[in-house]
Design a protein around this motif. Structure first.
Motif, PDB file in Angstrom:
ATOM      1  N   THR A 190       0.814  -1.217   0.000  1.00  0.00           N
ATOM      2  CA  THR A 190       0.000   0.000   0.000  1.00  0.00           C
ATOM      3  C   THR A 190       0.848   1.269   0.000  1.00  0.00           C
ATOM      4  O   THR A 190       0.442   2.275  -0.584  1.00  0.00           O
TER       5      THR A 190
ATOM      6  N   ARG B 103       3.658   1.721  -1.529  1.00  0.00           N
ATOM      7  CA  ARG B 103       4.112   1.939  -2.903  1.00  0.00           C
ATOM      8  C   ARG B 103       2.960   2.421  -3.792  1.00  0.00           C
ATOM      9  O   ARG B 103       3.148   3.267  -4.674  1.00  0.00           O
ATOM     10  N   VAL B 104       1.781   1.869  -3.559  1.00  0.00           N
ATOM     11  CA  VAL B 104       0.612   2.312  -4.316  1.00  0.00           C
ATOM     12  C   VAL B 104       0.338   3.790  -4.031  1.00  0.00           C
ATOM     13  O   VAL B 104       0.088   4.585  -4.944  1.00  0.00           O
TER      14      VAL B 104
ATOM     15  N   LEU C  34      -6.386  -1.393  -5.308  1.00  0.00           N
ATOM     16  CA  LEU C  34      -5.096  -1.799  -5.830  1.00  0.00           C
ATOM     17  C   LEU C  34      -5.143  -1.814  -7.353  1.00  0.00           C
ATOM     18  O   LEU C  34      -5.923  -2.575  -7.939  1.00  0.00           O
TER      19      LEU C  34
ATOM     20  N   ARG D 117       1.143   1.330 -11.700  1.00  0.00           N
ATOM     21  CA  ARG D 117       0.290   0.183 -11.404  1.00  0.00           C
ATOM     22  C   ARG D 117       1.127  -1.020 -10.982  1.00  0.00           C
ATOM     23  O   ARG D 117       2.337  -1.067 -11.164  1.00  0.00           O
ATOM     24  N   ILE D 118       0.422  -2.013 -10.426  1.00  0.00           N
ATOM     25  CA  ILE D 118       1.039  -3.278 -10.055  1.00  0.00           C
ATOM     26  C   ILE D 118       0.830  -4.263 -11.202  1.00  0.00           C
ATOM     27  O   ILE D 118      -0.272  -4.363 -11.743  1.00  0.00           O
TER      28      ILE D 118
END
Length: 307
Positions: free
Chosen positions: A106, A108-109, A138, A187-188
């Motif tokens: 979270t 890093r987001v 996420l 984004r992941i």
């Protein structure tokens, strides 16, 4: 090692639809009762998967696997698939999901930093995907081949269209360009690191004391993109309980040019070691139902000659 991609999908579209209908209309408790005949069916009919389960459990437990061990193994797999339905239907309250060190994701987001979420077939990687879709917090995209387990995948996509929207297809013309664009947008990108397709480059690593091949693509991608790599493990604990762990593999993977292959293998071995740790801690969560080790064929041949 047996080619996992050649295994046929078991179960008809009607049977899967029936289970989904019971789950969504009658509730989780009646649907979970179906897990027992499903487990019995696979114990009787799914010979290759049953034998693969026995070999894995014997290796990880350090003793011959019993039929009850294999039944619990198959039951855990079926339970995680069922729970995916409730998550995609917005019924998270039915599950007790405990997140361990979620700030590793979270933070890093929140900072807008893209990174790789390198999962595996240990536990439920899909529970992370379902949580990301259900909570819409996420920004997760999944790099995958959409053709495997087509029946279940199609029905889950129909249950929640956002499930399909989260996919970056490896069959698309330029999947790596899409990966780079998503990472740059903060984004992941999730992918799996424990299976390889036929013809894909691999390296041999130690896994639970035996030789196993792992694909080089995921960590080669991490090295090229220069983004952090986090390992998620969604461990099913029985009943409605899940523990989701996040382990930092690297903030950045840099490969030594003079010894690139050896350097890459060292990073993949670190991934394999973490996978082995959680495999020992939760063996019923191992959902690779095929001969994972490179020496599996030799082992069976020796066993057959001994008999």
């Amino acid at each position: 090692m047996t080619d996992w991609s050649s295994q046929g999908e078991r179960g008809s579209r009607f049977a899967v639809r029936l289970i989904l209908w019971i789950a969504l209309h009658l509730g989780r408790a009646p649907a979970r009762l179906l897990l027992y005949p499903i487990t019995l069916y696979f114990l009787i009919k799914a010979g290759p998967q049953r034998r693969a389960s026995r070999r894995f459990l014997t290796q990880v437990l350090g003793r011959p696997a019993r039929l009850a061990d294999i039944a619990r193994h198959l039951h855990s797999f079926a339970a995680t698939i069922l729970d995916r339905v409730f998550l995609l239907a917005g019924r998270r309250e039915l599950l007790d999901i405990r997140l361990h060190h979620p700030e590793r994701v979270t933070d890093r987001v929140a900072a807008g930093q893209g990174f790789l979420l390198l999962g595996s077939h240990l536990g439920s990687f899909e529970i992370l995907r379902a949580l990301a879709i259900e909570e819409a917090r996420l920004p997760l995209k999944i790099l995958m081949y959409p053709t495997h387990n087509r029946i279940i995948t199609e029905l889950l996509h129909a249950l929640n269209p956002a499930f399909a929207d989260s996919v970056i297809s490896l069959a698309s013309p330029q999947p790596l360009l899409a990966v780079q664009e998503n990472l740059q947008a903060g984004r992941i990108v999730g992918l799996l690191g424990d299976r390889y397709m036929p013809g894909e480059p691999t390296v041999i690593c130690d896994f639970l004391g035996r030789r196993a091949a792992f694909p080089t693509g995921p960590l080669s991608l991490a090295a090229v993109t220069g983004v952090p790599v986090i390992l998620p493990f969604g461990i099913y604990r029985g009943g409605n309980r899940y523990d989701v762990y996040f382990e930092i593999l690297a903030e950045r993977i840099e490969l030594d040019r003079a010894r690139r292959k050896a350097s890459l293998q060292e990073w993949i071995q670190r991934y394999a070691d973490c996978l082995a740790h959680y495999s020992r801690e939760a063996p019923e969560n191992w959902f690779n139902f095929y001969d994972f080790w490179e020496d599996a064929d030799d082992e069976r041949g020796t066993s057959q000659r001994a008999r």
